[in-house]
Design an enzyme around this catalytic site. Structure first.
Site, mmCIF file in Angstrom:
data_model
loop_
_atom_site.group_PDB
_atom_site.id
_atom_site.type_symbol
_atom_site.label_atom_id
_atom_site.label_comp_id
_atom_site.label_asym_id
_atom_site.label_seq_id
_atom_site.Cartn_x
_atom_site.Cartn_y
_atom_site.Cartn_z
ATOM 1 N N ARG A 134 33.683 40.001 37.857
ATOM 2 C CA ARG A 134 34.975 41.201 38.558
ATOM 3 C C ARG A 134 34.232 41.751 38.400
ATOM 4 N NH1 ARG A 134 39.235 43.806 34.828
ATOM 5 N NH2 ARG A 134 41.068 42.882 36.063
ATOM 6 N N HIS B 269 35.560 44.011 41.888
ATOM 7 C CA HIS B 269 36.222 45.124 41.925
ATOM 8 C C HIS B 269 35.512 46.324 42.172
ATOM 9 C CE1 HIS B 269 39.497 44.373 38.731
ATOM 10 N NE2 HIS B 269 39.199 43.229 39.678
ATOM 11 N N ASN C 39 41.124 48.246 36.224
ATOM 12 C CA ASN C 39 39.543 48.139 35.579
ATOM 13 C C ASN C 39 40.036 48.716 34.687
ATOM 14 O OD1 ASN C 39 38.719 47.722 38.122
ATOM 15 N ND2 ASN C 39 38.515 49.509 38.721
ATOM 16 N N HIS D 172 38.370 32.752 38.899
ATOM 17 C CA HIS D 172 39.418 32.485 37.235
ATOM 18 C C HIS D 172 39.070 31.028 37.135
ATOM 19 C CE1 HIS D 172 42.586 35.708 38.820
ATOM 20 N NE2 HIS D 172 41.701 36.421 38.561
#
Length: 284
Positions: free
Chosen positions: A27, A31, A59, A158
């Site tokens: 993740r 990001h 975040n 996911h």
């Protein structure tokens, strides 16, 4: 080669303590890359004069695993200081986390350098949210040079990780394209009245800590946790690809690995651009 071995060992030890942490570098890498490229900007702490990406909406209180990257960086700096960037460490740690949870491997291109700044506004505007529509998801990925197919494959990340209640409460109480028993089970974790915002639920209720194609199988059963997840199988243009991944784990793994390489190549700093941070949390 030494740095790659240290990264693999550190990730292995981390996952032995907490399997959930395997989703965290992945993740962070995503990001990071979606905000001015894969330059390690998400790793920078705020200072008295600088506000970074950690407090962005996507975040704040949810991005985690920074200490894992710190640990790897500390080990590498002891043996070859100023050689391996934090951005490269994050990219390799991501690959190693996926592999150790049963997912595919890929060749991580190295040579990224670290940014000397970050973009709070970019993090707030570039990162797709959990309520995004299919059209918005495609647009957000296309803005980074990635295709709709890349988006559908990368969403399979996911299959690991968890979410706080506040990000899926609206779906489980207000949407109709969700399995009723599944919604009811999540409602036990996530009360309607707004309590328990930080309560967690796995994004893949079948194999929460295993990297596989159950995420897509869940979507076909209307068991996507996020609104944005279920958009990949909701009568739209993504349905066919999601179906393919639900029936062929190998197809998913192949496309996911290829998409990760493309994502990892988003606007890297190279040559004399940026720097190689000695501490991933602050500029030199």
């Amino acid at each position: 080669m030494l740095s790659l071995l240290q990264t693999f060992t550190a990730i292995k030890q981390t996952l032995e303590k907490e399997a959930r942490m395997g989703a965290s570098p992945l993740r962070l890498h995503f990001h990071d890359c979606f905000v001015n490229g894969c330059d390690g900007s998400i790793l920078l702490d705020d200072t008295a004069t600088f506000k970074g990406e950690k407090c962005a909406g996507a975040n704040a209180n949810s991005a985690r695993g920074f200490e894992v990257i710190d640990n790897i960086n500390t080990q590498i700096e002891k043996v070859c200081s100023g050689v391996v960037s934090c951005a490269d460490i994050l990219a390799v740690a991501t690959r190693d986390s996926v592999v150790q949870l049963g997912g595919p491997s890929w060749n991580v291109m190295l040579g990224r350098r670290d940014s000397t700044t970050a973009s709070l506004s970019g993090a707030n505007s570039n990162l797709p949210g959990t309520s995004s529509s299919l059209t918005s998801l495609i647009s957000a990925f296309r803005a980074q040079g990635l295709t709709a197919k890349d988006m559908i494959a990368l969403s399979g990340a996911h299959t690991i990780g968890q979410s706080r209640c506040q990000f899926f409460r609206s779906r489980i109480y207000n949407e109709s394209n969700i399995d009723k028993a599944f919604a009811a089970s999540l409602q036990k974790t996530c009360p309607f009245n707004g309590a328990g915002d930080s309560n967690l639920a796995p994004l893949d209720s079948t194999t929460a800590n295993g990297f596989d194609n159950n995420y897509y199988k869940n979507l076909r059963s209307q068991k996507g946790v996020f609104h944005s997840d279920q958009e990949l199988f909701n009568g739209g243009s993504a349905d066919a690809q999601a179906t393919t991944y639900s029936t062929s784990q190998q197809a998913f793994f192949t496309d996911f690995a290829a998409a990760m390489v493309r994502m990892g190549n988003i606007k890297p700093l190279t040559g004399t651009q940026g720097e190689i941070r000695k501490n991933c949390r602050r500029i030199n």
